[in-house]
Design a protein around this motif. Structure first.
Motif, mmCIF file in Angstrom:
data_model
loop_
_atom_site.group_PDB
_atom_site.id
_atom_site.type_symbol
_atom_site.label_atom_id
_atom_site.label_comp_id
_atom_site.label_asym_id
_atom_site.label_seq_id
_atom_site.Cartn_x
_atom_site.Cartn_y
_atom_site.Cartn_z
ATOM 1 N N THR A 188 0.830 -1.201 0.000
ATOM 2 C CA THR A 188 0.000 0.000 0.000
ATOM 3 C C THR A 188 0.865 1.251 0.000
ATOM 4 N N ASP A 189 0.265 2.372 -0.450
ATOM 5 C CA ASP A 189 0.970 3.650 -0.358
ATOM 6 C C ASP A 189 0.607 4.329 0.961
ATOM 7 N N GLU A 190 1.014 5.586 1.122
ATOM 8 C CA GLU A 190 0.798 6.279 2.390
ATOM 9 C C GLU A 190 -0.677 6.479 2.723
ATOM 10 N N ASN A 191 -1.548 6.339 1.727
ATOM 11 C CA ASN A 191 -2.989 6.468 1.952
ATOM 12 C C ASN A 191 -3.687 5.116 2.096
ATOM 13 N N GLY A 192 -2.897 4.054 2.078
ATOM 14 C CA GLY A 192 -3.470 2.719 2.167
ATOM 15 C C GLY A 192 -3.979 2.168 0.845
ATOM 16 N N VAL A 193 -3.735 2.885 -0.246
ATOM 17 C CA VAL A 193 -4.233 2.480 -1.565
ATOM 18 C C VAL A 193 -3.308 1.421 -2.164
ATOM 19 N N PHE A 194 -3.902 0.437 -2.820
ATOM 20 C CA PHE A 194 -3.104 -0.614 -3.468
ATOM 21 C C PHE A 194 -3.718 -0.965 -4.817
ATOM 22 N N SER A 195 -2.881 -1.514 -5.668
ATOM 23 C CA SER A 195 -3.314 -1.990 -6.983
ATOM 24 C C SER A 195 -2.495 -3.228 -7.324
ATOM 25 N N ILE A 196 -3.188 -4.327 -7.564
ATOM 26 C CA ILE A 196 -2.532 -5.578 -7.943
ATOM 27 C C ILE A 196 -2.821 -5.807 -9.414
ATOM 28 N N ASN A 197 -1.792 -5.816 -10.210
ATOM 29 C CA ASN A 197 -1.952 -5.856 -11.668
ATOM 30 C C ASN A 197 -1.537 -7.203 -12.245
ATOM 31 N N ASN A 198 -2.003 -7.450 -13.469
ATOM 32 C CA ASN A 198 -1.576 -8.610 -14.267
ATOM 33 C C ASN A 198 -1.792 -9.931 -13.540
ATOM 34 N N ILE A 199 -3.009 -10.126 -13.044
ATOM 35 C CA ILE A 199 -3.354 -11.328 -12.294
ATOM 36 C C ILE A 199 -3.905 -12.377 -13.251
ATOM 37 N N ARG A 200 -3.433 -13.581 -13.131
ATOM 38 C CA ARG A 200 -3.950 -14.676 -13.936
ATOM 39 C C ARG A 200 -5.408 -14.949 -13.588
ATOM 40 N N THR A 201 -6.160 -15.452 -14.558
ATOM 41 C CA THR A 201 -7.555 -15.797 -14.307
ATOM 42 C C THR A 201 -7.642 -16.917 -13.270
ATOM 43 N N GLY A 202 -8.721 -16.896 -12.497
ATOM 44 C CA GLY A 202 -8.926 -17.921 -11.478
ATOM 45 C C GLY A 202 -9.640 -17.357 -10.273
ATOM 46 N N ASN A 203 -9.779 -18.177 -9.261
ATOM 47 C CA ASN A 203 -10.440 -17.784 -8.016
ATOM 48 C C ASN A 203 -9.408 -17.568 -6.917
ATOM 49 N N TYR A 204 -9.598 -16.487 -6.181
ATOM 50 C CA TYR A 204 -8.625 -16.105 -5.155
ATOM 51 C C TYR A 204 -9.340 -15.594 -3.910
ATOM 52 N N ASN A 205 -8.601 -15.581 -2.804
ATOM 53 C CA ASN A 205 -8.939 -14.762 -1.645
ATOM 54 C C ASN A 205 -7.936 -13.620 -1.578
ATOM 55 N N LEU A 206 -8.379 -12.504 -0.988
ATOM 56 C CA LEU A 206 -7.478 -11.379 -0.766
ATOM 57 C C LEU A 206 -6.970 -11.443 0.670
ATOM 58 N N TYR A 207 -5.636 -11.415 0.812
ATOM 59 C CA TYR A 207 -4.979 -11.503 2.110
ATOM 60 C C TYR A 207 -4.153 -10.243 2.339
ATOM 61 N N ALA A 208 -3.799 -10.010 3.603
ATOM 62 C CA ALA A 208 -2.931 -8.872 3.909
ATOM 63 C C ALA A 208 -2.262 -9.093 5.254
ATOM 64 N N TRP A 209 -1.126 -8.460 5.418
ATOM 65 C CA TRP A 209 -0.510 -8.348 6.739
ATOM 66 C C TRP A 209 0.219 -7.011 6.799
ATOM 67 N N VAL A 210 0.327 -6.462 8.020
ATOM 68 C CA VAL A 210 0.748 -5.074 8.189
ATOM 69 C C VAL A 210 1.875 -4.998 9.209
ATOM 70 N N ASN A 211 3.017 -4.443 8.793
ATOM 71 C CA ASN A 211 4.104 -4.208 9.734
ATOM 72 C C ASN A 211 3.626 -3.313 10.865
ATOM 73 N N GLY A 212 3.947 -3.691 12.079
ATOM 74 C CA GLY A 212 3.547 -2.916 13.239
ATOM 75 C C GLY A 212 2.301 -3.443 13.919
ATOM 76 N N PHE A 213 1.649 -4.447 13.307
ATOM 77 C CA PHE A 213 0.428 -5.029 13.874
ATOM 78 C C PHE A 213 0.493 -6.541 13.739
ATOM 79 N N ILE A 214 -0.020 -7.230 14.735
ATOM 80 C CA ILE A 214 0.032 -8.687 14.716
ATOM 81 C C ILE A 214 -1.109 -9.253 13.883
#
Length: 330
Positions: free
Chosen positions: A74-100
């Protein structure tokens, strides 16, 4: 490298198994963190990791190795963009430095050729029950902030002598624990000790004179001015790695037959002998009855029981004791 990166995914690949740019999709949005004991508003965090991986449980992306994953930050505003993703089914995951902990969005995301999916604003609420009474380390999935000893002069790799950030990349550091603590084990006192100097980067077995090994018990000493016996406190233990190890936790009685908590046998990442500073991430949330605490001096005993080899060990990421939730937040 920059040219090659900007040219990916390549257009010259002839294989049907390599989709071109127009055959891939994109996902974008914003990630915020909500911890009312830190800030009264939802927080954007620069550099949080957000990714698409095959559907699974929270944190399952760590062990997924048979399919594709696509990650960004993410950028300083928390905005993200994930590009060029292959077709299929996914879940969106995340983890953040500074938080467990780990984030997983409950909705499945289906990528189709040319799709452009806006997931909107996502809010991650890290595990939190009450205010922080004390903490050790930094929640960043690494043990790098703890004490890494100087290497044995016989085994020095000169490539890393002028690289403090790579001090852990030296052979035999695990043996230095027994040299620093030949008899008793590490004792860490909240409010007095400094984790960068007084908390060894890995809890390893101690080598004995007959060249066998024994488990080690570290102590965390702390004071509580006031205890609520009927309340529940929360001990958060985040591990940066484990290899055929078992962590047992006791409070105020190191010889109690049954521990307050045990991980059981966990881990196969072998990060320590491979000169790493982290392996797979583990998070344990332990309920501690207030009646187990004393007003004044208290001690947690952290025992790593397995000792058939020098590499049956754990690396800590972060430890936090939370008080009961009294409703008083930021």
């Amino acid at each position: 490298m920059t040219v090659e990166t900007s040219g990916w995914p390549y257009s010259f690949a002839a294989s049907e198994d390599f989709p071109k740019s127009n055959q891939r999709g994109m996902v974008y949005g914003k990630l915020l963190v909500r911890d009312r004991f830190v800030d009264s508003t939802d927080m954007p965090i620069n550099g949080a990791y957000v990714g698409l991986a095959p559907p699974g449980e929270v944190g399952s992306w760590q062990r997924e190795c048979k399919d594709y994953q696509f990650w960004t930050t993410t950028d300083e505003n928390g905005v993200f963009s994930i590009n060029n993703i292959r077709t299929g089914n996914y879940n969106l995951y995340a983890w953040v430095n500074g938080f467990i902990g780990d984030y997983r969005n409950d909705s499945s995301i289906t990528i189709t050729p040319g799709c452009n999916i806006n997931v909107g604003t996502l809010v991650y609420e890290p595990p939190r029950n009450g205010p922080t009474l004390w903490e050790i380390g930094v929640p960043d999935r690494s043990a790098a902030e703890f004490y890494v000893p100087d290497p044995n002069p016989q085994f020095v790799n000169k490539l890393f002598l002028d690289q403090p950030q790579n001090k852990f990349r030296q052979y035999g550091l695990w043996e230095r624990y027994g040299e620093l603590y030949p008899q008793g084990d590490l004792i860490y006192t909240i409010g007095e000790s400094n984790y960068s100097k007084d908390w060894f980067y890995a809890q390893v077995p101690r080598k004995k004179e007959d060249n066998s090994y024994e488990g080690t018990t570290w102590q965390i000493k702390f004071k509580l001015e006031k205890v609520e016996p009927s309340a529940t406190y929360k001990l958060r233990i985040a591990l940066a790695g484990a290899s055929l190890a078992e962590l047992q936790v006791r409070i105020n009685d190191r010889n109690k037959p049954r521990p307050l908590f045990t991980t059981g046998l966990i881990g196969r990442d072998n990060a320590i002998p491979r000169h790493g500073i982290h392996g797979l991430y583990w998070l344990y949330n332990v309920d501690v009855a207030g009646s187990l605490f004393l007003e004044g001096d208290n001690t947690f005993y952290f025992t790593q029981t397995r000792s058939q080899s020098p590499f049956q060990a754990i690396m800590y990421d972060y430890i936090r004791l939370e008080g009961p939730n009294t409703g008083s937040i930021v």
